[in-house]
Write a protein that holds these residues in place. Structure first.
Motif, short mmCIF file in Angstrom:
data_model
loop_
_atom_site.label_atom_id
_atom_site.label_comp_id
_atom_site.label_asym_id
_atom_site.label_seq_id
_atom_site.Cartn_x
_atom_site.Cartn_y
_atom_site.Cartn_z
N GLN A 198 0.80 -1.23 0.15
CA GLN A 198 0.05 0.02 0.02
C GLN A 198 0.78 1.22 0.08
O GLN A 198 1.94 1.34 0.65
N GLU A 241 -3.14 3.77 -2.75
CA GLU A 241 -3.14 2.54 -3.58
C GLU A 241 -2.95 1.10 -2.74
O GLU A 241 -2.28 1.37 -1.79
N THR A 298 -5.21 -0.97 -1.40
CA THR A 298 -5.83 -1.45 -0.42
C THR A 298 -7.39 -0.94 -0.73
O THR A 298 -7.57 0.03 -1.52
N SER A 299 -8.37 -1.64 -0.44
CA SER A 299 -9.85 -1.22 -0.83
C SER A 299 -10.60 -0.69 0.55
O SER A 299 -10.36 -1.25 1.76
N ASN A 300 -11.57 0.35 0.40
CA ASN A 300 -12.29 0.61 1.50
C ASN A 300 -11.42 1.17 2.65
O ASN A 300 -12.17 0.83 3.77
N GLN A 330 -14.18 9.15 -4.47
CA GLN A 330 -13.93 7.68 -4.92
C GLN A 330 -13.49 7.05 -3.75
O GLN A 330 -13.07 7.58 -2.71
N ASP A 331 -13.44 5.66 -3.64
CA ASP A 331 -13.10 4.69 -2.60
C ASP A 331 -11.61 5.26 -2.12
O ASP A 331 -11.38 5.32 -0.82
N ARG A 332 -10.61 5.57 -2.63
CA ARG A 332 -9.24 5.79 -2.30
C ARG A 332 -8.60 7.20 -2.67
O ARG A 332 -7.52 7.67 -2.48
#
Lengths: 114, 113
Positions: B2, B26, B28-30, B70-72
């Motif tokens: 990440q 970058e 990783t999600s949520n 956006q998510d990230r």
């Protein structure tokens, strides 16, 4: 009111000695406490995490203690080196929600002299 | 692995001008996302946090706002800067489950003149 306090005065020690930094808090019930290192002009970097049911945590030359009765954490650097010179921040999280918010102390600047 | 990117690194803005600081994560999600501000010689003050897209919680009343389109991606904005907005702004992320450390960006140094 809620407060988290670190010694605002810089700590100056001689190379090879043990540095001890203090973090005191009031009106918090933290589930865990964290310590970070911050170099000038940079973002903090995580060092150690200690849970409320842990008395002590070690990582290489670092040691953290957590006394929930005294509401205090101590951060020790043994055999200190000039490269350890930085500002050290403690942070606590009450752990009561999934927000993961950390409340930071103002930091203590450590200067290790060769 | 990440990574977290934050920009611009340095900016000088006149009083009354707008502000936009951007942060992206970058690998990783949520993630949970955070904006902190550090005044000279002071600790980190939590400004905003977000546990999901479009979900923003404000910690301190001020003329700043945050958005998570956006998510990230996490953006810190102001329509009109004040002198007191000067400081070192840090974006951070952590996993949204369990306990763990914050991962900070390199920071954005804002000077309002």
């Amino acid at each position: 009111s809620q407060k988290i306090e670190q010694n605002s005065e810089a700590l100056n020690i001689q190379e090879g000695k043990t540095a001890t930094l203090t973090c005191n808090y009031t009106n918090y019930s933290p589930a865990y406490l964290q310590w970070y290192r911050q170099d000038p002009g940079r973002g903090p970097v995580f060092l150690l995490l200690i849970r409320e049911n842990e008395k002590e945590k070690r990582k290489e030359r670092l040691k953290v203690t957590f006394d929930t009765t005294l509401k205090q954490s101590l951060f020790h650097i043994t055999a200190s080196q000039p490269a350890d010179s930085a500002t050290y921040l403690c942070a606590l999280d009450e752990g009561s929600s999934n927000t993961g918010k950390l409340i930071f102390g103002q930091g203590t600047t450590l200067q290790v002299k060769p | 692995s990440q990574t977290i990117h934050q920009w611009p690194a340095t900016l000088v803005q006149p009083v009354g001008s707008p502000l936009s600081l951007e942060c992206t994560v970058e690998g990783t999600s949520n993630p949970n996302l955070y904006w902190y501000r550090q005044a000279a010689g002071r600790g980190l003050q939590l400004l905003f946090y977000s546990v999901g897209i479009g979900q923003i919680s404000s910690e301190v009343p001020q003329n700043l706002s945050a958005s998570r389109p956006q998510d990230r991606q996490f953006i810190l904005s102001s329509k009109k800067l004040l002198l007191s907005d000067s400081g070192f702004y840090l974006c951070a992320w952590r996993l949204n489950v369990g306990i763990g450390e914050l991962f900070f960006g390199e920071g954005s140094r804002l000077t309002v003149l």
